[in-house]
Design an enzyme around this catalytic site. Structure first.
Site, PDB file in Angstrom:
ATOM      1  N   LYS A  14       0.573  -1.163  -0.287  1.00 29.96           N
ATOM      2  CA  LYS A  14       0.270  -0.060  -0.031  1.00 29.96           C
ATOM      3  C   LYS A  14       0.646   1.147   0.441  1.00 29.96           C
ATOM      4  O   LYS A  14       0.844   2.237  -0.533  1.00 29.96           O
ATOM      5  CB  LYS A  14      -1.179   0.310   1.238  1.00 29.96           C
ATOM      6  CG  LYS A  14      -2.070  -0.961   2.066  1.00 29.96           C
ATOM      7  CD  LYS A  14      -2.653  -1.039   2.443  1.00 29.96           C
ATOM      8  CE  LYS A  14      -2.665  -1.458   3.569  1.00 29.96           C
ATOM      9  NZ  LYS A  14      -1.071  -2.462   3.965  1.00 29.96           N
ATOM     10  N   ARG A  89      -9.997   0.285   8.565  1.00 29.57           N
ATOM     11  CA  ARG A  89      -9.992  -0.678   9.206  1.00 29.57           C
ATOM     12  C   ARG A  89     -10.473  -2.064   9.991  1.00 29.57           C
ATOM     13  O   ARG A  89     -10.241  -3.087   9.819  1.00 29.57           O
ATOM     14  CB  ARG A  89      -8.448  -1.053   9.538  1.00 29.57           C
ATOM     15  CG  ARG A  89      -6.820  -0.889   8.911  1.00 29.57           C
ATOM     16  CD  ARG A  89      -6.224  -1.018   9.917  1.00 29.57           C
ATOM     17  NE  ARG A  89      -4.458  -1.513  10.094  1.00 29.57           N
ATOM     18  CZ  ARG A  89      -3.173  -1.007   9.105  1.00 29.57           C
ATOM     19  NH1 ARG A  89      -3.729   0.089   9.073  1.00 29.57           N
ATOM     20  NH2 ARG A  89      -2.796  -1.877   8.938  1.00 29.57           N
ATOM     21  N   ARG A 128      12.304  -5.886   4.875  1.00 27.30           N
ATOM     22  CA  ARG A 128      11.227  -4.035   4.648  1.00 27.30           C
ATOM     23  C   ARG A 128      12.419  -3.591   5.010  1.00 27.30           C
ATOM     24  O   ARG A 128      12.900  -3.529   6.345  1.00 27.30           O
ATOM     25  CB  ARG A 128       9.469  -3.585   5.040  1.00 27.30           C
ATOM     26  CG  ARG A 128       9.842  -2.202   4.836  1.00 27.30           C
ATOM     27  CD  ARG A 128       8.362  -1.835   4.988  1.00 27.30           C
ATOM     28  NE  ARG A 128       7.659  -2.226   6.409  1.00 27.30           N
ATOM     29  CZ  ARG A 128       6.639  -2.782   6.528  1.00 27.30           C
ATOM     30  NH1 ARG A 128       5.915  -1.869   5.329  1.00 27.30           N
ATOM     31  NH2 ARG A 128       6.008  -2.834   7.448  1.00 27.30           N
ATOM     32  N   ARG A 161      11.465  -2.066  10.704  1.00 20.47           N
ATOM     33  CA  ARG A 161       9.811  -1.609  11.552  1.00 20.47           C
ATOM     34  C   ARG A 161      10.075  -2.360  12.954  1.00 20.47           C
ATOM     35  O   ARG A 161      10.056  -2.670  13.276  1.00 20.47           O
ATOM     36  CB  ARG A 161       8.907  -0.769  11.057  1.00 20.47           C
ATOM     37  CG  ARG A 161       8.075   0.291  11.023  1.00 20.47           C
ATOM     38  CD  ARG A 161       7.400   0.100  10.262  1.00 20.47           C
ATOM     39  NE  ARG A 161       5.939  -0.283  10.345  1.00 20.47           N
ATOM     40  CZ  ARG A 161       4.541  -0.593  10.003  1.00 20.47           C
ATOM     41  NH1 ARG A 161       4.800   0.061   8.474  1.00 20.47           N
ATOM     42  NH2 ARG A 161       3.613  -1.053  10.059  1.00 20.47           N
ATOM     43  N   ARG A 172      -0.481  -9.307  12.945  1.00 25.60           N
ATOM     44  CA  ARG A 172      -0.683  -8.431  12.561  1.00 25.60           C
ATOM     45  C   ARG A 172      -1.566  -9.259  11.103  1.00 25.60           C
ATOM     46  O   ARG A 172      -2.661  -8.251  10.823  1.00 25.60           O
ATOM     47  CB  ARG A 172       0.255  -7.547  11.363  1.00 25.60           C
ATOM     48  CG  ARG A 172       0.401  -6.418  12.793  1.00 25.60           C
ATOM     49  CD  ARG A 172       1.754  -5.608  12.189  1.00 25.60           C
ATOM     50  NE  ARG A 172       2.735  -5.538  11.377  1.00 25.60           N
ATOM     51  CZ  ARG A 172       2.649  -5.551  10.219  1.00 25.60           C
ATOM     52  NH1 ARG A 172       4.167  -4.953  10.533  1.00 25.60           N
ATOM     53  NH2 ARG A 172       2.685  -4.107   9.271  1.00 25.60           N
TER      54      ARG A 172
HETATM   55  P1  AP5 Z   1       5.023  -1.863   1.477  1.00 25.48           P
HETATM   56  O1  AP5 Z   1       4.351  -0.678   1.065  1.00 25.48           O
HETATM   57  O2  AP5 Z   1       5.624  -0.925   3.144  1.00 25.48           O
HETATM   58  O3  AP5 Z   1       3.585  -2.664   3.000  1.00 25.48           O
HETATM   59  P2  AP5 Z   1       1.779  -1.686   3.201  1.00 25.48           P
HETATM   60  O4  AP5 Z   1       0.944  -2.330   2.776  1.00 25.48           O
HETATM   61  O5  AP5 Z   1       2.255  -0.670   3.005  1.00 25.48           O
HETATM   62  O6  AP5 Z   1       2.328  -2.416   4.828  1.00 25.48           O
HETATM   63  P3  AP5 Z   1       2.397  -1.774   6.088  1.00 25.48           P
HETATM   64  O7  AP5 Z   1       2.968  -2.692   6.587  1.00 25.48           O
HETATM   65  O8  AP5 Z   1       3.091  -0.961   6.238  1.00 25.48           O
HETATM   66  O9  AP5 Z   1       0.929  -2.212   6.573  1.00 25.48           O
HETATM   67  P4  AP5 Z   1      -0.008  -2.359   7.993  1.00 25.48           P
HETATM   68  O10 AP5 Z   1      -0.856  -1.990   7.150  1.00 25.48           O
HETATM   69  O11 AP5 Z   1       0.539  -3.399   8.452  1.00 25.48           O
HETATM   70  O12 AP5 Z   1       1.236  -1.427   8.688  1.00 25.48           O
HETATM   71  P5  AP5 Z   1       0.332   0.543   9.066  1.00 25.48           P
HETATM   72  O13 AP5 Z   1       1.748   0.721   8.924  1.00 25.48           O
HETATM   73  O14 AP5 Z   1      -0.719   1.038   8.218  1.00 25.48           O
HETATM   74  O15 AP5 Z   1       5.577  -2.910   1.036  1.00 25.48           O
HETATM   75  C1  AP5 Z   1       6.326  -4.014   2.707  1.00 25.48           C
HETATM   76  C2  AP5 Z   1       7.283  -3.913   1.670  1.00 25.48           C
HETATM   77  O16 AP5 Z   1       7.267  -4.730   0.374  1.00 25.48           O
HETATM   78  C3  AP5 Z   1       8.900  -3.094   1.360  1.00 25.48           C
HETATM   79  O17 AP5 Z   1       9.966  -3.768   1.666  1.00 25.48           O
HETATM   80  C4  AP5 Z   1       8.702  -2.954  -0.201  1.00 25.48           C
HETATM   81  O18 AP5 Z   1       9.893  -2.388  -0.534  1.00 25.48           O
HETATM   82  C5  AP5 Z   1       8.353  -4.060  -0.801  1.00 25.48           C
HETATM   83  N1  AP5 Z   1       7.343  -4.401  -1.987  1.00 25.48           N
HETATM   84  C6  AP5 Z   1       6.249  -3.779  -1.729  1.00 25.48           C
HETATM   85  N2  AP5 Z   1       5.433  -3.557  -3.179  1.00 25.48           N
HETATM   86  C7  AP5 Z   1       6.447  -4.230  -3.558  1.00 25.48           C
HETATM   87  C8  AP5 Z   1       6.237  -5.162  -5.121  1.00 25.48           C
HETATM   88  N3  AP5 Z   1       5.857  -5.057  -5.973  1.00 25.48           N
HETATM   89  N4  AP5 Z   1       7.409  -6.124  -5.267  1.00 25.48           N
HETATM   90  C9  AP5 Z   1       8.442  -6.192  -4.731  1.00 25.48           C
HETATM   91  N5  AP5 Z   1       8.083  -5.670  -3.399  1.00 25.48           N
HETATM   92  C10 AP5 Z   1       6.990  -4.911  -2.824  1.00 25.48           C
HETATM   93  O19 AP5 Z   1      -0.553   0.148  10.600  1.00 25.48           O
HETATM   94  C11 AP5 Z   1       1.031  -0.162  11.570  1.00 25.48           C
HETATM   95  C12 AP5 Z   1       0.603  -0.529  12.917  1.00 25.48           C
HETATM   96  O20 AP5 Z   1      -0.634   0.866  13.217  1.00 25.48           O
HETATM   97  C13 AP5 Z   1      -1.214  -1.088  13.384  1.00 25.48           C
HETATM   98  O21 AP5 Z   1      -0.752  -2.791  13.050  1.00 25.48           O
HETATM   99  C14 AP5 Z   1      -2.023  -0.647  13.530  1.00 25.48           C
HETATM  100  O22 AP5 Z   1      -2.048  -1.028  15.428  1.00 25.48           O
HETATM  101  C15 AP5 Z   1      -2.367   0.371  13.562  1.00 25.48           C
HETATM  102  N6  AP5 Z   1      -3.099   0.962  12.707  1.00 25.48           N
HETATM  103  C16 AP5 Z   1      -2.880   2.125  11.788  1.00 25.48           C
HETATM  104  N7  AP5 Z   1      -4.031   2.272  10.525  1.00 25.48           N
HETATM  105  C17 AP5 Z   1      -4.975   1.564  11.584  1.00 25.48           C
HETATM  106  C18 AP5 Z   1      -6.329   1.362  12.099  1.00 25.48           C
HETATM  107  N8  AP5 Z   1      -7.220   2.450  11.328  1.00 25.48           N
HETATM  108  N9  AP5 Z   1      -7.444   1.315  13.048  1.00 25.48           N
HETATM  109  C19 AP5 Z   1      -5.993   0.575  14.228  1.00 25.48           C
HETATM  110  N10 AP5 Z   1      -4.378   0.966  13.770  1.00 25.48           N
HETATM  111  C20 AP5 Z   1      -5.006   1.311  12.895  1.00 25.48           C
END
Ligand code: AP5
Length: 214
Positions: A14, A89, A128, A161, A172
């Site tokens: 994402k 979410r 990552r 991270r 997660r």
């Molecule tokens: P990346 O693009 O970083 O993936 P992502 O989908 O953004 O993954 P996240 O881990 O950031 O998502 P998340 O939803 O768990 O975390 P968030 O920060 O929102 O890609 C991942 C890796 O793959 C990278 O190394 C990249 O280079 C590689 N990659 C990407 N695309 C690729 C491709 N096409 N091919 C090959 N490699 C690729 O949330 C963190 C925490 O915050 C949650 O656990 C929760 O505690 C809290 N939180 C956040 N939002 C909420 C909410 N709405 N409600 C409640 N709690 C929340």
């Protein structure tokens, strides 16, 4: 106001796609995870409340993240075009979003679901790396920096991270299956869901998203 949602499991890409879509679609990228990590870093009351949940890979309470996102959308005004990454979410969060969009006389342009198999998600999260200064994202194998362990943009040493450990990643993914996947049907039943294959180069995935939104 116009809102577009990027939905997908942890590691679905994402954030990576959102970085590229900002210029392609003329949208502002709003990542709920980045907002929460910023609040934790600054030690704000919201950050202090969120930190424990995030460390364990659990969702922060709906009211907490709902308030942050709602305030931001209201402050953005009627011209705001936003790409939401990580919000909503839960169904409760989707209802909050629906309410604020309608109160602002805005529209939900669509929800893009990035589909990636679970074993690939685990491999992506394990590899990552992030720049703690400019937030640029890398992967040790698929998107390595030019100089190992160093940000291409600003030369800062890269970090992992704290919630990318094997145990927290498992948690997660379980939270995604239980709390977030019901949103797939929720948006599908409203005719707003676009499914996109999230496997392939980041540029190819971005192009698929742009095509799906046409
Ligand atoms: P990346 O693009 O970083 O993936 P992502 O989908 O953004 O993954 P996240 O881990 O950031 O998502 P998340 O939803 O768990 O975390 P968030 O920060 O929102 O890609 C991942 C890796 O793959 C990278 O190394 C990249 O280079 C590689 N990659 C990407 N695309 C690729 C491709 N096409 N091919 C090959 N490699 C690729 O949330 C963190 C925490 O915050 C949650 O656990 C929760 O505690 C809290 N939180 C956040 N939002 C909420 C909410 N709405 N409600 C409640 N709690 C929340």
């Amino acid at each position: 106001m116009e809102a577009l949602i990027l939905l997908g499991a942890p590691g679905a890409g994402k954030g990576t796609a959102a970085e590229r879509l900002v210029a392609r679609l003329g949208v502002r990228h709003v990542s709920s995870g980045d907002l929460l990590r910023g609040a934790v870093k600054q030690g704000t009351p919201a950050g202090q409340e969120a930190e424990g949940y995030m460390k364990q890979g659990k969702l922060v309470p709906d009211e907490l993240i709902g308030r942050i996102i709602t305030d931001l959308l209201v402050a953005g005004g009627s011209q705001l075009k936003v790409l939401l990454d990580g919000f909503p979410r839960t169904v409760a969060q989707a209802e909050m979003l629906e309410k604020v969009v309608s109160a602002q006389q805005g529209r939900l342009r669509g929800t893009v679901l990035l589909e990636v198999a679970e074993e690939i998600l685990v491999e992506r999260l394990a590899g990552r790396r992030l720049c703690p200064k400019c937030n640029a994202g890398y992967h040790v194998r698929t998107l390595p920096p030019k100089v190992s362990g160093t940000c291409d943009r600003c030369g800062t040493p890269l970090v992992q991270r704290t919630d990318d450990t094997a145990e927290t990643v498992r948690q997660r993914l379980a939270v995604f299956r239980q709390d977030t996947s019901p949103l797939i049907e929720w948006y599908n039943s409203r005719g707003l869901l676009k499914r996109v294959d999230g496997v392939g180069s980041a540029d190819d995935v971005t192009e698929r998203i742009v095509q799906a939104l046409r």
